[in-house]
Scaffold this motif. Sequence first.
Motif, mmCIF file in Angstrom:
data_model
loop_
_atom_site.group_PDB
_atom_site.id
_atom_site.type_symbol
_atom_site.label_atom_id
_atom_site.label_comp_id
_atom_site.label_asym_id
_atom_site.label_seq_id
_atom_site.Cartn_x
_atom_site.Cartn_y
_atom_site.Cartn_z
ATOM 1 N N LEU A 1 0.808 -1.213 0.000
ATOM 2 C CA LEU A 1 0.000 0.000 0.000
ATOM 3 C C LEU A 1 0.844 1.268 0.000
ATOM 4 N N SER A 2 2.123 1.137 0.362
ATOM 5 C CA SER A 2 2.962 2.329 0.360
ATOM 6 C C SER A 2 3.063 2.922 -1.042
ATOM 7 N N LYS A 3 3.057 2.074 -2.061
ATOM 8 C CA LYS A 3 3.097 2.584 -3.428
ATOM 9 C C LYS A 3 1.801 3.304 -3.775
ATOM 10 N N MET B 1 2.176 6.712 -1.857
ATOM 11 C CA MET B 1 3.283 7.557 -2.322
ATOM 12 C C MET B 1 3.595 7.194 -3.765
ATOM 13 N N LYS B 2 2.988 7.934 -4.684
ATOM 14 C CA LYS B 2 3.071 7.604 -6.110
ATOM 15 C C LYS B 2 4.484 7.703 -6.647
ATOM 16 N N ASN B 3 5.280 8.594 -6.094
ATOM 17 C CA ASN B 3 6.634 8.806 -6.598
ATOM 18 C C ASN B 3 7.665 7.863 -5.979
ATOM 19 N N MET B 4 7.198 6.883 -5.237
ATOM 20 C CA MET B 4 8.113 5.948 -4.576
ATOM 21 C C MET B 4 8.686 4.987 -5.604
ATOM 22 N N GLU B 5 9.997 4.832 -5.595
ATOM 23 C CA GLU B 5 10.643 3.920 -6.536
ATOM 24 C C GLU B 5 10.544 2.486 -6.047
ATOM 25 N N ASP B 6 10.654 1.566 -6.960
ATOM 26 C CA ASP B 6 10.595 0.135 -6.619
ATOM 27 C C ASP B 6 11.861 -0.268 -5.863
#
Length: 439
Positions: free
Chosen positions: A429-431, A434-439
Amino acid sequence: MAFYCNFNVTDLSSLTLSKSPNFNYRISPLFPRIPSNHKISPFVVRSIATSSDSNGDGGTPAEIGGKKKRLSEQSSWEAKDAEGNDYLYRLGKESENMNIAVGARAGVIDDLFTGNFLGKDSDIVFDYRQKVTRSFEYLQGDYYIAPAFMDKVVVHIVKNYIAHLLNTSVPLILGIWGGKGQGKTFQTELIFQALGVLPVIMSAGELESERAGEPGRLIRDRYRTASQVVQNQGKMSCLMINDIDAGLGRFGNTQMTVNNQIVVGTLMNLSDNPNRVSIGQDWRESDVTNRIPIIVTGNDFSTLYAPLVRDGRMDKFYWQPNMDDIINIVNRMYEKDGLSKNDVESIVKTFPNQALDFYGALRSRTYDTSILKWVNDIGGPETVGSKLLKRKKDENLPVFVPPKQTVESLLESGYSLIKEQQLIMESKLSKEYMKNMED
């Protein structure tokens, strides 16, 4: 002691004597009021030493024959060492007891100083200090110890205790590493119990502090404590640090603190000099510490400082239980529940590639339904607090009946746990947040 002073006095009004409160010519009977026109013959003032001013030998109070007077020839309060320094002061600097380890305890010092209004023991943490070692009374029952694990730990402990007899270098630290939940700490504690070892155990949470140098000093202090167990109690001891990579490991962009560096340096120094350990006092030739084996556990030692884990300092042991080890360990876990070894084997094969703690969680999950029924029997969730904490002394709680363990109930619990694991790994759910979170 005496001194003489000659005065030619013609005018008494010009005479000025010492300002001593015990010698004033205006009030002293030695100097009655004399007319000013009367001639005074020369006179002598003599000071006679009293017993409080002299030792009777004609010397000054501080020195006799150029040497300082001692309180007593038999007293050690003023004793000097070979270098001419205060002997007691030097002993204090060399003492490893930098804190008050006893305090005002009844039976140790005069009862006049302990009193009764604050209790017999004014050192409130004395009992805690004496129980710094870990005992294993809670390990009741018959548990399985993997032979490979047993052999590695026993050999490491024995090698360090007979290191002075071996014509080879012996690593002080044993690093046990492997996957999460594989029973590294629990298996080690079972071995301690079997060998009668009284370990001093630390956790990764003690490897950091708001004060620089405190964790390093704590490690040395715990190491010396284990040495005192060997010396004073005649029992084997060791220092164990759990999850060391959680406190000292470097993950991604984690910051290296001064305490991390000091802890690593302390462990490296202990490995190189296991018999000379200082916690802040001055060195003393006779202060030799017993060699104490150190055992550390972790998941990934590649995150540790490389010189610490080199072969000369740390002996590594990768623990990954095979199928036989898992079945035997789980079988002992469920033996008291009436499950056969075939039942345990079928459960293990139904859920492969799981850590040992997963099979313990199966049994814990089967208790959920029985606990919920027990809560309803005592009046429901609204009365749980009052029933558990505020009941009368003669009021008994309803008897809790543990659930009967069956293969079906354990499999049901296992599928529930697997589902929770998959949700955690897939949802992420963190993705979503936070849409700009990198993989």
